[in-house]
Design a protein around this motif. Structure first.
Motif, PDB file in Angstrom:
ATOM      1  N   ASN A   1      -0.354   4.913  -4.880  1.00 44.27           N
ATOM      2  CA  ASN A   1       0.932   4.614  -4.236  1.00 44.27           C
ATOM      3  C   ASN A   1       0.742   3.701  -3.023  1.00 44.27           C
ATOM      4  O   ASN A   1       1.505   2.746  -2.820  1.00 44.27           O
ATOM      5  N   ASP A   2      -0.308   3.981  -2.227  1.00 46.51           N
ATOM      6  CA  ASP A   2      -0.573   3.164  -1.040  1.00 46.51           C
ATOM      7  C   ASP A   2      -0.938   1.733  -1.433  1.00 46.51           C
ATOM      8  O   ASP A   2      -0.509   0.770  -0.785  1.00 46.51           O
ATOM      9  N   TYR A   3      -1.741   1.589  -2.484  1.00 43.51           N
ATOM     10  CA  TYR A   3      -2.143   0.253  -2.922  1.00 43.51           C
ATOM     11  C   TYR A   3      -0.921  -0.555  -3.356  1.00 43.51           C
ATOM     12  O   TYR A   3      -0.764  -1.723  -2.980  1.00 43.51           O
ATOM     13  N   GLN A   4      -0.069   0.080  -4.154  1.00 41.19           N
ATOM     14  CA  GLN A   4       1.118  -0.626  -4.625  1.00 41.19           C
ATOM     15  C   GLN A   4       2.049  -0.985  -3.470  1.00 41.19           C
ATOM     16  O   GLN A   4       2.669  -2.051  -3.454  1.00 41.19           O
ATOM     17  N   SER A   5       2.142  -0.084  -2.491  1.00 37.51           N
ATOM     18  CA  SER A   5       2.988  -0.335  -1.325  1.00 37.51           C
ATOM     19  C   SER A   5       2.461  -1.518  -0.509  1.00 37.51           C
ATOM     20  O   SER A   5       3.240  -2.305   0.045  1.00 37.51           O
ATOM     21  N   ASN A   6       1.149  -1.655  -0.451  1.00 42.38           N
ATOM     22  CA  ASN A   6       0.531  -2.732   0.339  1.00 42.38           C
ATOM     23  C   ASN A   6       0.413  -4.048  -0.425  1.00 42.38           C
ATOM     24  O   ASN A   6       0.028  -5.070   0.159  1.00 42.38           O
ATOM     25  N   HIS A   7       0.689  -4.022  -1.743  1.00 38.42           N
ATOM     26  CA  HIS A   7       0.512  -5.231  -2.556  1.00 38.42           C
ATOM     27  C   HIS A   7       1.777  -5.543  -3.371  1.00 38.42           C
ATOM     28  O   HIS A   7       1.704  -5.925  -4.537  1.00 38.42           O
TER      29      HIS A   7
ATOM     30  N   SER B   1      -0.436  -3.629  -9.297  1.00 39.38           N
ATOM     31  CA  SER B   1      -1.538  -2.676  -9.441  1.00 39.38           C
ATOM     32  C   SER B   1      -2.731  -3.368 -10.068  1.00 39.38           C
ATOM     33  O   SER B   1      -2.625  -4.482 -10.599  1.00 39.38           O
ATOM     34  N   THR B   2      -3.870  -2.720 -10.008  1.00 38.67           N
ATOM     35  CA  THR B   2      -5.103  -3.260 -10.572  1.00 38.67           C
ATOM     36  C   THR B   2      -5.912  -2.104 -11.143  1.00 38.67           C
ATOM     37  O   THR B   2      -5.353  -1.018 -11.367  1.00 38.67           O
TER      38      THR B   2
ATOM     39  N   PRO C   1      -1.115   2.377 -13.370  1.00 44.68           N
ATOM     40  CA  PRO C   1      -0.768   3.746 -12.974  1.00 44.68           C
ATOM     41  C   PRO C   1      -0.349   4.620 -14.155  1.00 44.68           C
ATOM     42  O   PRO C   1      -0.612   5.823 -14.154  1.00 44.68           O
ATOM     43  N   ILE C   2       0.300   4.014 -15.164  1.00 43.86           N
ATOM     44  CA  ILE C   2       0.714   4.786 -16.339  1.00 43.86           C
ATOM     45  C   ILE C   2      -0.496   5.300 -17.098  1.00 43.86           C
ATOM     46  O   ILE C   2      -0.538   6.463 -17.536  1.00 43.86           O
TER      47      ILE C   2
END
Length: 526
Positions: free
Chosen positions: A339-345, A349-350, A432-433
């Motif tokens: 969640n933090d990664y997606q929020s910062n980017h 996602s990767t 994430p899925i």
């Protein structure tokens, strides 16, 4: 002849007194008496109250996994600190396991339940008022030290009010209550933790995670209050020679269940169980005698053929529990990292390894100062956790039926192997899925694998040794959970591959080891 035929009609008071037949008093064993009480309102209330011990157990061991991502800045918690804080409850459980068994057998289920849950609520509240990681550690240690006793006593207490016909159903309801508790916990967290509360009461600064821990502390408190109004287990009372009190309990339960008067209960007296049962659990024992009996059972397990069986059961449990419980307790933090990664980017996602880099304490530079910050816009963390819990419930239900078809041994081989496959797949996941699907299946199947191994252990030992065998197996599993959670953050610091190798290799080894299990009868899992 005439005088002989009229003999019984003679008005000889002395003779009549001597020949008067005794009153026929119906005496019952425990099984006969508890069966006569039936199943009704009292049993339903008992099963509803059992939810509090199940939820308290889950809250004590898992709630800290939701707190740490939110409280890490307030308490100055590092990645290594998280591993120890998550595992400290299990240290308390390992230390106190045998101690609680002695108390429950010596002083009764009800006292352990009431005082145990009140004490657990007290230390849970201390954790809610924590202003440092040291206070959290102390609160979680004593919480773990206490929680296993009343939980075991609650299972025994509930079971001992049901006849053989309903006991397997009680275990099923217990398992479903645990599963539902795992679903309810992230719902609690979702309702409280995202809010950025900051207020003071009596010079204590409170945040959303403090409030969350306060809410969690009310659950064992409510459990202790409920058990204050329930009677002591009649089986325990009979084991202590208190048959009169046990009969009163049976009559009350019978009256509540049937709506009839207590005087209509079929049996009037109870047979002393010590005279009719070969099960040593019925014998009246002092605490010292209980300890001696436990030591004697341990000595028996250290002789053939039980030693090899015990080593096999503990080794399999250690492998699957170390992997599964470690991964399960770190899942909320993994979801938080995603969640933090997606929020910062900007929502992108990767691969999971890259996203896990945000597991470290989040810091940002503001006006040339390093500031610790927490992302509370994390609804996905709680929804993902609820999906995992729901998957676990479904897997548990499916395997309850599969065991009748495949048998315990085949499942003990297959389920850890599937757990290893799904755990390994996480290393290669890129969305994430994919992470959610693989973690849900891996965690759920691993949990059921642990139940299957426990089921095999029950079948490998005679009745008189089962309690000690299960206790040793549970202690081994908790030691594995403790070691796994302390090790996991250090593995994360060494790179991405080691932690996933850890949660993959262990269940794979368990699957190989399970080939050594004997073929057992197919019994219900829960």
């Amino acid at each position: 002849m005439h005088s002989i035929s009229e003999g019984p009609n003679r008005e000889d008071k002395g003779s009549t007194h001597l020949e008067e037949p005794e009153i026929d008093v119906k005496r019952a064993t425990f099984e006969e008496a508890v069966e006569e009480t039936g199943f009704g309102k009292f049993n339903l209330v008992l099963l509803l109250v059992l939810f509090f011990p199940c939820l308290s157990q889950v809250l004590e061991t898992v709630n800290i996994s939701y707190v740490l991502p939110i409280a890490q800045c307030d308490l100055g918690i590092s990645l290594e600190d998280k591993g120890f804080i998550i595992s400290v409850s299990f240290i308390g459980m390992v230390v106190s396991g045998f101690f609680w068994g002695v108390l429950s057998d010596s002083f009764g289920r009800k006292k352990v339940l009431v005082y145990g849950y009140f004490l657990n609520a007290f230390f849970a509240m201390i954790g809610a008022f924590a202003t440092s990681k040291t206070m959290i550690i102390i609160a979680k240690f004593f919480g773990g030290l206490i929680i296993s006793g009343p939980f075991s006593a609650a299972i025994a207490h509930t079971t001992e009010f049901h006849s053989k016909k309903y006991r397997s159903k009680v275990q099923f309801i217990r398992g479903m209550s645990i599963s539902f508790s795992n679903l309810l916990l992230p719902l609690f967290a979702w309702a409280i933790l995202p809010y950025q509360w900051d207020f003071s009461i009596l010079e204590y600064n409170f945040h959303s995670w403090n409030v969350f821990l306060m809410v969690c502390a009310t659950v064992p408190l409510l459990g202790g209050i409920c058990y204050m109004f329930l009677p002591e287990s009649p089986k325990y009372l009979m084991s202590q020679g208190k048959n009169t009190e046990a009969m009163e309990v049976f009559q009350k339960v019978y009256a509540v269940n049937t709506g009839k008067g207590k005087s209509t209960f079929t049996y009037k007296e109870l047979i002393k169980e010590t005279n009719v049962s070969q099960d040593t659990s019925f014998e009246q024992r002092s605490p010292l005698e209980t300890i001696k009996n436990g030591i004697e059972q341990l000595k028996l397990i250290l002789h053939k053929p039980y030693t090899s069986r015990m080593i096999l059961a503990c080794a399999a449990s250690l492998l699957v529990t170390s992997s599964n419980n470690t991964f399960k307790l770190w899942l909320p933090q993994i979801f938080q990292s995603i969640n933090d990664y997606q929020s910062n980017h900007n929502g992108t996602s990767t691969d999971l390894c890259t996203m896990l880099e945000d597991l470290q304490t989040p810091e940002e530079v503001v006006e040339e100062k390093i500031i610790c910050s927490v992302n509370t816009n994390n609804m996905s963390v709680y929804t993902n956790s609820m999906i995992v819990a729901t998957t676990r419930m479904v897997c548990c239900l499916i395997c309850t039926y599969l065991i009748e078809w495949l048998g315990s041994k085949k499942l003990a081989i297959t389920l850890p192997l599937l757990t290893a496959v799904f755990s390994a797949g996480l290393y290669f996941s890129r969305t994430p899925i994919e992470v959610l699907a693989l973690s849900s299946l891996g965690s759920s199947i691993g949990s059921v694998a642990d139940l299957v191994i426990m089921n095999i252990t029950v079948e490998m030992f005679p009745t008189t040794l089962r309690t000690v065998a299960i206790a040793l197996q549970l202690m081994t599993g908790r030691l594995g959970t403790l070691a796994g959670n302390i090790t996991f953050p250090y593995l994360l610091n060494t790179g991405c591959a080691p932690p996933f190798a850890f949660v993959t290799i262990l269940p794979f080894c368990c699957a190989i080891l399970s080939f050594l299990f004997p073929n057992t009868e197919n019994k219900p899992l829960l």
